[in-house]
Design an enzyme around this catalytic site. Structure first.
Site, PDB file in Angstrom:
ATOM      1  N   HIS B  82       0.834  -1.189   0.000  1.00  0.00           N
ATOM      2  CA  HIS B  82       0.000   0.000   0.000  1.00  0.00           C
ATOM      3  C   HIS B  82       0.878   1.251   0.000  1.00  0.00           C
ATOM      4  O   HIS B  82       1.874   1.320   0.712  1.00  0.00           O
ATOM      5  CB  HIS B  82      -0.911   0.020   1.237  1.00  0.00           C
ATOM      6  CG  HIS B  82      -1.778   1.245   1.310  1.00  0.00           C
ATOM      7  ND1 HIS B  82      -2.945   1.356   0.601  1.00  0.00           N
ATOM      8  CD2 HIS B  82      -1.617   2.414   1.981  1.00  0.00           C
ATOM      9  CE1 HIS B  82      -3.474   2.556   0.844  1.00  0.00           C
ATOM     10  NE2 HIS B  82      -2.692   3.208   1.669  1.00  0.00           N
ATOM     11  N   ASP B 161     -15.261   2.571   8.046  1.00  0.00           N
ATOM     12  CA  ASP B 161     -14.276   3.506   7.503  1.00  0.00           C
ATOM     13  C   ASP B 161     -14.916   4.416   6.475  1.00  0.00           C
ATOM     14  O   ASP B 161     -14.632   5.613   6.432  1.00  0.00           O
ATOM     15  CB  ASP B 161     -13.106   2.751   6.876  1.00  0.00           C
ATOM     16  CG  ASP B 161     -12.139   3.709   6.198  1.00  0.00           C
ATOM     17  OD1 ASP B 161     -11.539   4.524   6.915  1.00  0.00           O
ATOM     18  OD2 ASP B 161     -12.018   3.679   4.960  1.00  0.00           O
ATOM     19  N   ARG B 168     -15.250  12.764   8.175  1.00  0.00           N
ATOM     20  CA  ARG B 168     -13.979  13.475   8.384  1.00  0.00           C
ATOM     21  C   ARG B 168     -13.739  14.488   7.268  1.00  0.00           C
ATOM     22  O   ARG B 168     -13.234  15.590   7.510  1.00  0.00           O
ATOM     23  CB  ARG B 168     -12.820  12.483   8.454  1.00  0.00           C
ATOM     24  CG  ARG B 168     -12.807  11.663   9.750  1.00  0.00           C
ATOM     25  CD  ARG B 168     -11.841  10.485   9.647  1.00  0.00           C
ATOM     26  NE  ARG B 168     -10.486  10.935   9.380  1.00  0.00           N
ATOM     27  CZ  ARG B 168      -9.549  10.191   8.785  1.00  0.00           C
ATOM     28  NH1 ARG B 168      -9.827   8.963   8.387  1.00  0.00           N
ATOM     29  NH2 ARG B 168      -8.341  10.672   8.593  1.00  0.00           N
ATOM     30  N   SER B 183      -7.755   4.091   9.283  1.00  0.00           N
ATOM     31  CA  SER B 183      -8.479   4.016   8.012  1.00  0.00           C
ATOM     32  C   SER B 183      -7.735   3.114   7.028  1.00  0.00           C
ATOM     33  O   SER B 183      -8.317   2.216   6.418  1.00  0.00           O
ATOM     34  CB  SER B 183      -8.636   5.427   7.449  1.00  0.00           C
ATOM     35  OG  SER B 183      -9.178   5.390   6.148  1.00  0.00           O
ATOM     36  N   LYS B 187      -8.706  -1.443   6.275  1.00  0.00           N
ATOM     37  CA  LYS B 187      -9.021  -2.008   4.967  1.00  0.00           C
ATOM     38  C   LYS B 187      -8.018  -3.094   4.576  1.00  0.00           C
ATOM     39  O   LYS B 187      -8.381  -4.115   4.006  1.00  0.00           O
ATOM     40  CB  LYS B 187      -9.037  -0.898   3.918  1.00  0.00           C
ATOM     41  CG  LYS B 187     -10.243   0.020   4.090  1.00  0.00           C
ATOM     42  CD  LYS B 187     -10.266   1.166   3.117  1.00  0.00           C
ATOM     43  CE  LYS B 187      -9.296   2.245   3.529  1.00  0.00           C
ATOM     44  NZ  LYS B 187      -9.505   3.525   2.813  1.00  0.00           N
TER      45      LYS B 187
END
Lengths: 434, 434
Positions: B82, B161, B168, B183, B187
């Site tokens: 990621h 999320d 947010r 967050s 995931k």
């Protein structure tokens, strides 16, 4: 202008502009700003603060969310008094008639009790028939006729405050000096007064526990008032133990009548006379504080204050005979005495716990929608600093319902501290902010 | 448990318990916690922070708001990568096929571009026919058949999320390392992976501008992953200038194919090989990093990575002929060159401004609901540190619409800094967190 940018600015510690603050308050008032954005900005404000200018803009915007009462048709300098709330704090019922009797027009808008503190409206409503829900026009008439109106906040006054306060209550954003200040002062400024005396409480029974916090709040309130053209001054008074001996609505009315008759507890007299004297100076009916105090004490001695209270009661639909016959006030059917656990001196009588015990009896409310019982309450038999023997009555609980007594007793018992060494309570008058 | 008490605790700097955090996330997921309370708690969290344990609990609660994919039926150690997002950051399209070709199952769930950064899904969708909306079952099948699935987040993955992020976004509560970490990691953990390599970007084009912030974010992410049983490590890489030469979806696909064919820009190769090598070690198909790097480079040299990408495209419905025929990818009809304003060296090519110029051309989106144009984008002709003459082409803007070009041009022009003194850019690999 985007709400999220305003929120981010405050989050990062920036000072908001007048336009940004007006955008926020207008959005809250119109319902166009979502609650979740309002609460985020409120929390950022709690944690990042607001400077004096921002707080003044916030107050102004909240005033402008409703009407600003026009009292220019009423002659004289209109003066109100506001207290940040305490236990047994009934001075409004003493000083309003006294100031009015001395020639100061007093347009007083008060609130109800919430949490452990009492409220002026609840006390007035303990008088059979007394109506506090007067319109703004009714208020003008009362001022013209009896020189004083003692009423609740109408829906035209600072509606943004009502919306914001409801949101603050459920989002942990009550504790903020700028937000508290704007909430208090927006309502006072909207009343149309010319001057204001504030009684900022400090101690266990007050919202502000420390003298430093109380002073910061007082300075913030005075700054806003003066910036908005309302001549404002504040005294800071101790709220470690209940003020006076009566806590509970009808009980407190009786104590106020005692004071207006020349009796009553010295601490209630001291704070009431102090505040009323300042109102006379601000109201330009006395040349200085010494002159003012003489006039206030004379209004007690002559019975002019008592007479004025009788006329206020009568004008607002209440039964004026209560002034002379306390049996016409509601009374609780039962009494229970909490005795001293030992011999020595009463070293403390925690105001917050006494206040909570009184709420448990039914004299106050934990939630806005709770109803109250005007008859119940607590009478303080011994004041901090007094000598006590084991078994001496300290508190007398006036109750209606056994289950409520059971809920109140542990709180009442815990409020009492007895020790071997006499401790003189600090002076009531802790400070002033001009 | 009352939401207002949890909010007040965080407002006052307290650490929340696991139960309190689960109460909050469950309330958000079920819609029983009002938005205004959620946003107040979010703002208090932004300003007061969360410790590592609270952040881990928050992440877990967000994972538990949806399904945690069970990939135990797929043999091997499942590894994902990621990136926190950058400009021209297309390494996923290179390293996923390479790691899969080397025997590491890669279940990759990615996002779309938002703001100035691009997103893997948008790049993949530039390939005609490529479907990223696979179900979790489709993902299992893809993993079993081609060793890699490149898909979007499904609605079953961490729904809390999605709700929290939307809130947010409009309440100024995005900028918080604990909230960002939870967050991202919720995931990733919900994907069912065994290990994860993170590429935390730092610099003007990154969400975290400073190395210190980037390191704090990397440490937070790695801590959460390891606490949740996902072996996690992070590298921190520079995002001062765009990575590679292509910015924009189809243009970036071409660059990735070039790299898989043994060509392409050195910086894209460096970061892709670094991340893929770490995936091989975590996936236990290489004994150490040197061994892993050899295998990754061999997969480039042999064409195994390219072949695997062709199979991934084919399996997900895309046209595999694009691999050999770039003309099958969408192309913008017009080009505009931004030239060097003077002679000297390119001392900077601001990634954020290039990213914003690319969004202005239509390659990205400012709001989630915006649609994008896969063909448009920017080609970087000169890299920071290179010598330039006045008038040399620096950026080539591939555009469809004249108005969009006009919007992009000032941003593109401002991104370019030319100076007299050659400045060597900092190394791409800034640090690592294990």
């Amino acid at each position: 202008m985007r709400a999220v940018d305003i929120i981010a600015k405050k989050r990062d510690g920036g000072a908001l502009t007048g336009d940004e603050i007006r955008f926020f308050v207008a959005g809250v008032t119109a319902g166009t700003l979502p609650d979740y954005q309002a609460s985020a900005l409120l929390m950022a404000t709690v944690l990042r603060g607001m400077d004096a200018q921002e707080t003044a803009w916030l107050t102004e915007a909240m005033v402008d969310s409703g009407v600003r009462v026009d009292l220019t048709g009423i002659p004289g300098v209109k003066v109100d008094k506001h207290s940040t709330g305490g236990v047994g704090d009934k001075t409004s019922l003493v000083l309003a008639p006294l100031a009015a009797a001395c020639g100061v027009p007093v347009p007083m808008m008060s609130g109800r009790g919430l949490g452990h503190t009492g409220g002026t409206l609840d006390k007035l409503e303990a008088i059979p028939g007394f109506r506090v829900s007067l319109s703004l026009e009714d208020m003008r008439v009362a001022l013209a006729r009896v020189g004083c109106a003692m009423i609740g906040q109408t829906s035209e006054i600072a509606p943004a405050d009502k919306t914001l306060y409801a949101l603050r209550d459920v989002t942990g954003t009550v504790e903020s000096i700028p937000l508290i200040s704007a909430s208090i002062m927006s309502k006072k400024i909207a009343e149309g007064i010319d001057a204001l005396v504030l009684d900022v409480k400090t101690g266990s029974g007050a919202f502000m526990k420390t003298e430093a916090d109380s002073r910061r709040l007082a300075e913030s309130l005075v700054s806003i008032g003066n910036r908005s053209g309302v001549k404002t001054e504040a005294i800071i008074t101790a709220m470690d133990a209940p003020l006076g001996r009566a806590v509970g609505n009808a009980l407190e009315v009786i104590e106020c009548l005692d004071v207006l008759k020349g009796g009553g507890p010295p601490d209630v007299i001291e704070v009431s006379v102090e505040l009323a004297s300042r109102m006379l100076v601000l109201g330009r009916v006395a040349s200085d504080r010494a002159d003012a105090e003489r006039r206030v004490r004379a209004a007690i001695a002559s019975g002019a204050g008592l007479d004025r209270f009788r006329r206020i009661i009568e004008h607002q639909g209440g039964d004026p005979r209560v002034v002379d016959d306390y049996r016409r006030l509601p009374a609780a059917p039962h009494r229970h005495v909490v005795a001293s656990p030992g011999a020595g001196y009463l070293t403390g009588l925690d105001a917050q716990l006494v206040g909570r015990a009184s709420v448990a009896l039914g004299a106050g409310r934990d939630r806005v929608e709770d109803s109250i019982d005007p008859a119940v309450g607590i009478v303080v038999m011994v004041k901090p600093g007094d000598e006590v023997r084991a078994g001496d009555p300290i508190l007398e609980l006036h109750y209606r319902d056994r289950a409520r007594l059971d809920a109140a007793l542990p709180l009442a018992t815990r409020s009492i501290a007895v020790g071997d060494v006499r401790q003189t309570p600090r002076p009531l008058l802790v400070g002033e902010v001009l």
